[in-house]
Write a protein that holds these residues in place. Sequence first.
Motif, short mmCIF file in Angstrom:
data_model
loop_
_atom_site.label_atom_id
_atom_site.label_comp_id
_atom_site.label_asym_id
_atom_site.label_seq_id
_atom_site.Cartn_x
_atom_site.Cartn_y
_atom_site.Cartn_z
N LEU A 63 23.88 -15.49 74.14
CA LEU A 63 24.16 -16.36 72.94
C LEU A 63 24.89 -15.48 71.67
O LEU A 63 25.81 -16.00 70.91
CB LEU A 63 22.95 -16.98 72.32
CG LEU A 63 22.32 -18.27 73.26
CD1 LEU A 63 21.14 -18.70 72.87
CD2 LEU A 63 23.51 -19.49 73.35
N GLU A 67 28.40 -16.16 69.81
CA GLU A 67 28.51 -16.49 68.40
C GLU A 67 29.40 -15.26 67.71
O GLU A 67 30.32 -15.61 67.09
CB GLU A 67 27.27 -16.13 67.56
CG GLU A 67 26.45 -17.48 67.83
CD GLU A 67 27.01 -18.68 67.26
OE1 GLU A 67 27.36 -18.39 66.38
OE2 GLU A 67 26.79 -19.67 68.18
N GLU A 96 29.82 -20.23 77.14
CA GLU A 96 28.44 -21.16 76.57
C GLU A 96 28.11 -22.07 77.75
O GLU A 96 26.56 -22.03 77.88
CB GLU A 96 29.08 -22.01 75.40
CG GLU A 96 29.28 -21.66 74.10
CD GLU A 96 29.58 -22.58 73.23
OE1 GLU A 96 29.16 -22.51 71.84
OE2 GLU A 96 30.44 -23.22 73.24
#
Length: 277
Positions: A63, A67, A96
């Motif tokens: 994650l 980002e 994702e």
Amino acid sequence: MKTRQFLVFLVLLIGISTYSQRGVRIGYVDMEYILENVEEYRDATEQLNTKAEKWKKEIELKLSTVEQMKKDLMAEKVLLTDELIEERQEEIQILETEVLTYQQDRFGPQGDLVLQKRLLIQPIQDQVFAEVQKIGQNKKYDFIFDRSADVVMLYAEKRHDVSDLILREIARTRKVSKSKKKEKQESKLKDFQAQEAELEKEVSEALKARQEKSSADKESRLKAAEAKKAEQLKLREERKKAYEERRKKLLEEREAKRKAKSEEREKESGNTEESKN
């Protein structure tokens, strides 16, 4: 849940009315308490929690990567063509999706964590169920409930809690099982040691036979060498003797020739003297 509670209380009422003449014996177990006090479950839970932490860190890292990719895209967007922006966005979306899929595979309703917990608890639950059946029959209980289940117990006397009794029975069963397992292992060990001893004996006998054969061969070689040496010495002595005989004969011949020449010279000298006179 309400339907289940209603059925439980209905069973209780029926049981009470049926066994009112002798009194109803009701007990309960606390499955969570039992699980917390089973060593194998605690150890396995710790291992599972370690795995879960590892999975969480992997997800957090993925994650974080997503980002960072989004931030980089926002910072570089003014410098990129529409085609490159679209490619980067597609790449981020794919990553994702992969992260979400991985998260579901690990922590979803059918994920590894839930399945492994189920596999972890099931054998202990089966053992608890078996012990509950035995205790219920031996102690003449009419009902034994699981306090940690959906049944709402507003109040329960501690003396009706058979959780510790279940734990003792599990420990005793496992002790017997371990004892039998230990006996089986010891039996296997004895068999293995017997086989090892037999094999060692065979190896020792084979080694002894080889050593004896080696000693016999060595002795035979020594005897052969000694015989050969004796034969060589004999041959050498014979040659030496023959040489001495030849030398002696040669010396005798030389001496005989010398004497013959000496006699011949003396004879010639005598003849010369006679001719002068």
